[in-house]
Design a protein around this motif. Sequence first.
Motif, PDB file in Angstrom:
ATOM      1  N   UNK A 162      -9.641   1.569 -10.348  1.00 20.29           N
ATOM      2  CA  UNK A 162      -9.904   2.876  -9.740  1.00 20.29           C
ATOM      3  C   UNK A 162      -8.969   3.941 -10.295  1.00 20.29           C
ATOM      4  N   UNK A 163      -7.756   3.524 -10.703  1.00 21.14           N
ATOM      5  CA  UNK A 163      -6.773   4.500 -11.187  1.00 21.14           C
ATOM      6  C   UNK A 163      -7.211   5.176 -12.483  1.00 21.14           C
ATOM      7  N   UNK A 164      -8.088   4.496 -13.259  1.00 23.01           N
ATOM      8  CA  UNK A 164      -8.526   5.132 -14.497  1.00 23.01           C
ATOM      9  C   UNK A 164      -9.471   6.288 -14.233  1.00 23.01           C
ATOM     10  N   UNK A 165      -9.937   6.416 -12.995  1.00 18.40           N
ATOM     11  CA  UNK A 165     -10.839   7.528 -12.665  1.00 18.40           C
ATOM     12  C   UNK A 165     -10.073   8.816 -12.395  1.00 18.40           C
ATOM     13  N   UNK A 166      -8.755   8.767 -12.478  1.00 18.18           N
ATOM     14  CA  UNK A 166      -7.948   9.927 -12.084  1.00 18.18           C
ATOM     15  C   UNK A 166      -7.779  10.932 -13.225  1.00 18.18           C
ATOM     16  N   UNK A 167      -8.649  10.869 -14.226  1.00 14.48           N
ATOM     17  CA  UNK A 167      -8.419  11.690 -15.417  1.00 14.48           C
ATOM     18  C   UNK A 167      -8.533  13.182 -15.120  1.00 14.48           C
ATOM     19  N   UNK A 168      -9.199  13.549 -14.017  1.00 15.07           N
ATOM     20  CA  UNK A 168      -9.342  14.969 -13.705  1.00 15.07           C
ATOM     21  C   UNK A 168      -8.258  15.486 -12.777  1.00 15.07           C
ATOM     22  N   UNK A 169      -7.261  14.638 -12.483  1.00 14.77           N
ATOM     23  CA  UNK A 169      -6.201  15.050 -11.561  1.00 14.77           C
ATOM     24  C   UNK A 169      -5.382  16.176 -12.177  1.00 14.77           C
ATOM     25  N   UNK A 170      -5.211  17.271 -11.427  1.00 12.70           N
ATOM     26  CA  UNK A 170      -4.499  18.420 -11.969  1.00 12.70           C
ATOM     27  C   UNK A 170      -3.010  18.334 -11.812  1.00 12.70           C
TER      28      UNK A 170
END
Lengths: 201, 101
Positions: free
Chosen positions: B93-101
């Motif tokens: 799930x952590x790889x989905x954080x690419x849009x975290x600002x």
Amino acid sequence: MFEVVAFYLFAFLTIAMFTITVTTKNALYALSALAAGMIFISAFFFLLGAEFLGAVQIVVYTGAVMALYSFGMMFFDSIKEIKESPSNPRLTFVLTGMIALLVVIIFIAPIIGANVTAQYPVGMAADLYGTIDGNTQDVGVVLFTKYLVPFEVAAVMLLVAMIGGIILAGKKMDVSITELSEKEIDALNIETKEAHKKDLK
Amino acid sequence: MSITLNDYLILSTILFMIGTYGVFRRTNLLMLFFSTEIMLNAVNIGMAAISKFHGDLTGQMFAFFIIAVAASEVAVGLGLLVLWYKKHNSIDLDTLKSMKG
């Protein structure tokens, strides 16, 4: 008496299986425990006199969904142990509160629904057609009269899901690797690796 | 002693809790899908039980539609998951954080 014994036996088995599913670190154990739990759940449907639903549960879940998961797992590294990380404590707090509210509503529901009368009573097919073929005929009568439109919409939804699944997972399926020579396969592999590098950039 | 509607609803609640716990705890996306299946099945038990104890077939109808939704969810979800794995080599799930600002 039989019903009580069966209920508690299957309740224990279902809870045990699903607990294994959510706690184990091995993806294959989780898959097998989930499949077993689905079968045990169908036992509740048979106990509740919903034979057709029980049969559908076995066919759809353990037949179709579990097969799909096992195919999906061939793509992933399922032997590797799954690592878990602690989640956001504030989110957990909020969601726990929501669950507590949900539990209260669930336990109040029988009191609220005490004076609800049946719109489509069980056994209505026997009243309409004079024959008694059990739950399956009842389900058929209701499904193809009152719920005909949702039934058709569900059919379209399943078609859309099927096409979506094929398009998403089946890219480059027009290339048959078994018919290619080794050099062509090597060229294809290099091509895909370069494409991945581009994607990652 | 016989089994009442409350017993089935309590069982349904317990199974739903197990599913929710799985959703909180897991970071592997495949395991999140499993937990979702558990939650949908828990609701199905409640629907069938209400259908039996109120003598109304509507509960069973809803259970059928829930099963249809679950099946299509798995088809689309697994397709997306395979795509994600091909791209990132991980279904964490952590790889989905690419849009975290």
